[in-house]
Design a protein around this motif. Structure first.
Motif, PDB file in Angstrom:
ATOM      1  N   ASP A  65      -4.171   4.103  14.889  1.00 51.48           N
ATOM      2  CA  ASP A  65      -4.370   4.898  13.677  1.00 51.48           C
ATOM      3  C   ASP A  65      -5.766   4.727  13.098  1.00 51.48           C
ATOM      4  OD1 ASP A  65      -1.869   6.199  13.333  1.00 51.48           O
ATOM      5  OD2 ASP A  65      -0.974   4.284  12.761  1.00 51.48           O
ATOM      6  N   HIS A  73      -5.815  -0.981   2.544  1.00 52.20           N
ATOM      7  CA  HIS A  73      -4.793   0.042   2.744  1.00 52.20           C
ATOM      8  C   HIS A  73      -3.854  -0.020   1.540  1.00 52.20           C
ATOM      9  CE1 HIS A  73      -2.321   2.761   5.221  1.00 52.20           C
ATOM     10  NE2 HIS A  73      -1.280   2.139   4.692  1.00 52.20           N
ATOM     11  N   ARG A 108      -2.549   2.927  -1.337  1.00 46.83           N
ATOM     12  CA  ARG A 108      -2.714   4.335  -1.669  1.00 46.83           C
ATOM     13  C   ARG A 108      -3.468   4.577  -2.973  1.00 46.83           C
ATOM     14  NH1 ARG A 108       0.753   3.966   2.163  1.00 46.83           N
ATOM     15  NH2 ARG A 108       1.249   5.679   3.592  1.00 46.83           N
ATOM     16  N   PHE A 119       6.723   7.647   4.938  1.00 48.43           N
ATOM     17  CA  PHE A 119       5.693   7.157   4.021  1.00 48.43           C
ATOM     18  C   PHE A 119       5.020   8.337   3.317  1.00 48.43           C
ATOM     19  CE2 PHE A 119       5.676   3.421   6.963  1.00 48.43           C
ATOM     20  CZ  PHE A 119       5.957   2.456   6.017  1.00 48.43           C
ATOM     21  N   TRP A 130       0.732 -10.626  11.017  1.00 48.83           N
ATOM     22  CA  TRP A 130       0.569  -9.560  10.015  1.00 48.83           C
ATOM     23  C   TRP A 130       0.756 -10.220   8.635  1.00 48.83           C
ATOM     24  CZ3 TRP A 130       2.386  -4.081  11.479  1.00 48.83           C
ATOM     25  CH2 TRP A 130       2.263  -3.199  10.404  1.00 48.83           C
ATOM     26  N   GLY A 155       0.816  -1.196   0.000  1.00 48.18           N
ATOM     27  CA  GLY A 155       0.000   0.000   0.000  1.00 48.18           C
ATOM     28  C   GLY A 155       0.853   1.250   0.000  1.00 48.18           C
ATOM     29  N   ASP A 156       2.126   1.110   0.268  1.00 47.93           N
ATOM     30  CA  ASP A 156       3.049   2.250   0.220  1.00 47.93           C
ATOM     31  C   ASP A 156       3.809   2.225  -1.110  1.00 47.93           C
ATOM     32  OD1 ASP A 156       4.488  -0.069   1.034  1.00 47.93           O
ATOM     33  OD2 ASP A 156       6.117   1.163   1.801  1.00 47.93           O
ATOM     34  N   GLU A 201      -3.866  -4.282   4.557  1.00 45.49           N
ATOM     35  CA  GLU A 201      -2.997  -3.771   3.503  1.00 45.49           C
ATOM     36  C   GLU A 201      -2.850  -4.864   2.441  1.00 45.49           C
ATOM     37  OE1 GLU A 201       0.571  -1.828   4.897  1.00 45.49           O
ATOM     38  OE2 GLU A 201       1.229  -1.319   2.870  1.00 45.49           O
ATOM     39  N   TYR A 219      -3.559  -0.908   8.212  1.00 40.99           N
ATOM     40  CA  TYR A 219      -2.408  -1.483   7.514  1.00 40.99           C
ATOM     41  C   TYR A 219      -1.977  -2.810   8.124  1.00 40.99           C
ATOM     42  CZ  TYR A 219      -0.230   1.493  11.133  1.00 40.99           C
ATOM     43  OH  TYR A 219       0.097   2.117  12.304  1.00 40.99           O
TER      44      TYR A 219
END
Ligand code: G3I
Ligand code: 9MR
Length: 590
Positions: free
Chosen positions: A542, A512, A514, A273, A453, A198-199, A567, A563
């Protein structure tokens, strides 16, 4: 944390909560209401929303009301086509509920529902040839959607067309990465590649397992990939789409090696980020950061494997196999001289760490790939020194990739004893996972500790190992458990969600990611696997809405804040490609 009462409408619920609930509550709240139970004793029939291949062993999971019989009915007229008994439900710890596997055996092509007295009927599912071909295509196409440094045109990207971002032709050598050959202030060019997730950063370590898995999919299932056209700009050339797509990232990876000493930078990244904007609007300065042992060895392994794979396509990529071999050997040499350089995040860098402290697994993997490429004994001896018993692979645990490559190419091994040992090692892991599944009320290998995760990728990496075990041993049970693992990801889970964007009846809408968040298109970019339930909920601070549950298999939030559970990432999509293609290729036609 108190779980909200999912059966009661919230006063003025935030949009995201409604959407999270549309997914989670359809199968939990609605079914619970139908069964007359509370949300804490959710009952339901959980089934793969993409259906099954005709030769598959069909299973579903029934939770909840203690029923001991099920029937399968034709979707068209509701007539029963099969009646079966359910075993007594037993506890499944990850969701803290009792469950029983309904074994449907095989069914001829058609559309069906499962019924259990007292429960809402299951989703309608199909049994049809090619059930996962579109999934494999979409999962691979997702990589195209994350290409850095090129515009995505409407002809190939449809609604998700966008301008190019992150050209990465002017990248600064970060102070942590300077060397005599590239002193402070040096600018380098390292364009292309895929955004990690996602980044918008690009990480060599995470590209390691990702590239291996995609190239392994080609090595294991060439017949599946050879004919497929997933709509890339390169489709129709002399190269399978999978290898065209992988090439996009290989080109970038090659530029992550310092030609002066062979060491490989850990990542190409911003200091922080990016904001939630489209790629072209993210203009922060980019750096290559700190060389390291893990990055160099992962790079060596990938380049060695790629040199082997792309040799057959040399005409299309002239000189590439030799260049990749040389790059692999130089990175290996750098790691010999720097065997213990762990990645430590510089104080001014705040993006993904992919930090790893232990390198025996990276040494073993790189040694295995270099042996298979060169046939040199020294690499095999290095593998023997560093290899440990296989475990389920992840970005930080890559030793098994070496074992699996050696098993795949076992005819190249110099002696019978090693051949036997390699096969036995992979087979033992697969057999262990199959035994875990047999002992599980949900019929899958996932244990509470597997809900990390990226737990959905853990499920699929287990499936990848099981497919290896099946290929090596011929055991049908290992294939069936791999199928069950894919079923889990595609809807046979207690959330009732098919975790791949655009693939299934209830899918993640707020990943998540972008581009998905910033593009103004309601539907997320398709083909991406959501990371999946993760009880550590590292993003809770968050997120404006709470997770509905703290239980391992229920700790998932379809909100773009999440995330840690929602994500997407290249290393999670790669085993989705592998497993979807593998099940297509390995399931016998019936
Ligand atoms: O190593 C420990 C292990 O010893 C311990 O038993 C275990 C208990 O859960 O935790 C292990 O560490 C975990 C580590 O991953 C290795 O698996 C951490 O808790 C966990 O927080 C960490 O998560 C990683 C996350 O970044 C945060 O660093 C994910 O694996 C990794 O996939 C994810 O990757 C991010 C990138 O940084 C940035 N780009 C997006 C990408 C996906 O979210
Ligand atoms: O967007 C980032 C994601 O790609 C990473 O996986 C995650 C963990 O490193 O971090 C995300 O960025 C968040 C940051 O860590 C904390 N502030 C909110 C950011 C997301 O909007």
């Amino acid at each position: 944390m108190t779980a909200p009462d999912l059966t009661r409408p919230l006063a003025a619920p935030p949009r995201a909560m409604i959407l999270a609930c549309v997914l989670a509550c359809v199968s939990i709240g609605a079914v619970a209401a139908a069964a007359g139970t509370s949300a804490s004793a959710q009952a339901g029939i959980h089934v793969n929303q993409l259906g099954f291949l005709p030769g598959a062993r069909l299973q579903a999971v029934v939770t909840g009301n203690g029923a001991r019989a099920f029937r399968v009915v034709a979707a068209s007229d509701g007539q029963p086509v099969l009646r079966g008994t359910l075993p007594a439900a037993t506890p499944w710890a990850p969701a803290s509920r009792d469950a029983a596997v309904a074994d449907l055996g095989r069914l001829p092509p058609g559309r069906y529902r499962i019924e259990v007295d007292g429960l809402a009927p299951s989703d309608t599912f199909a049994v049809a040839p090619g059930a996962y071909a579109g999934l494999a295509d979409a999962a691979l196409k997702a990589f195209y959607f994350n290409r850095a440094g090129m515009p995505l045109d409407p002809a190939h990207a449809g609604r998700w067309a966008r301008a190019a971002g992150h050209p990465d032709t002017e990248v600064e050598v970060h102070p942590s990465a300077v060397s005599p050959g590239r002193p402070a202030g040096t600018m380098v060019s390292a364009p292309f590649g895929w955004y990690d997730a996602g980044d918008y950063n690009k990480y060599v370590v995470n590209s390691g397992i990702t590239m291996h898995t995609l190239l392994a999919a080609w090595e294991d299932f060439p017949g599946f990939f050879r004919g497929r056209d997933i709509g890339l700009p390169e489709s129709g050339d002399a190269v399978p789409d999978l290898l065209d797509e992988a090439w996009w990232n290989l080109r970038w990876m090659l530029d992550m090696q310092d030609p002066h000493d062979g060491g490989v930078y850990h990542k190409l990244t911003n200091l922080r980020f990016d904001a939630t904007v489209m790629p072209e609007a993210a203009r922060a300065r980019r750096y290559v950061v700190r060389k390291g042992t893990a990055a160099s060895l992962d790079f060596a392994a990938v380049m060695a494997q790629a040199a082997r794979v792309y040799a057959r396509f040399e005409a299309h990529f002239p000189g590439a196999p030799a260049r990749m071999r040389e790059a692999a050997e130089q990175a290996w040499e750098w790691a010999q001289a720097h065997p213990d350089v762990a990645y430590v995040q510089p104080a001014d860098v705040h993006t993904g760490a992919y930090g790893d402290q232990a390198f025996d697994d990276e040494f073993a993997w790189a040694a295995a790939e270099l042996y298979l490429l060169t046939g040199e004994d020294a690499y095999l001896r290095a593998f023997e020194r560093h290899a440990r018993a296989p475990d389920v692979p992840s970005w930080a645990r890559v030793g098994t990739l070496g074992w699996m490559s050696l098993a795949r190419h076992r005819m190249q091994l110099p002696d019978e004893a090693l051949h036997t040992r390699v096969v036995a090692a992979v087979d033992a892991l697969s057999a262990r996972l199959a035994a875990q599944a047999r002992a599980s009320a949900w019929g899958i290998a996932m244990q509470p500790a597997d809900f990390v995760w990226g737990s959905n990728a853990q499920a699929l990496n287990q499936a990848m190992v099981l497919l290896q075990g099946h290929r090596l041993s011929g055991r049908r049970g290992d294939l069936d458990v791999a199928q069950a693992q894919l079923d889990y990801v595609l809807g046979r889970n207690p959330l009732g969600v098919s975790f791949v964007t655009g693939q299934g009846l209830r899918t993640p809408m707020h990943v998540h990611h972008r581009p998905s968040q910033a593009d103004g298109v309601d539907a997320p970019v398709p083909g991406w696997l959501s990371g999946g339930p993760n009880p550590r909920q590292q993003d809770a601070g968050d997120c404006p809405v709470p997770y509905a549950s703290a239980l391992p298999a229920l700790s998932w939030l379809d909100h773009d804040c999440s995330y840690a559970s929602n994500e997407v990432a290249i290393n999670w999509n790669a085993p989705l490609v592998y497993v979807a293609a593998g099940i297509e290729a390995l399931t016998p036609e019936e």
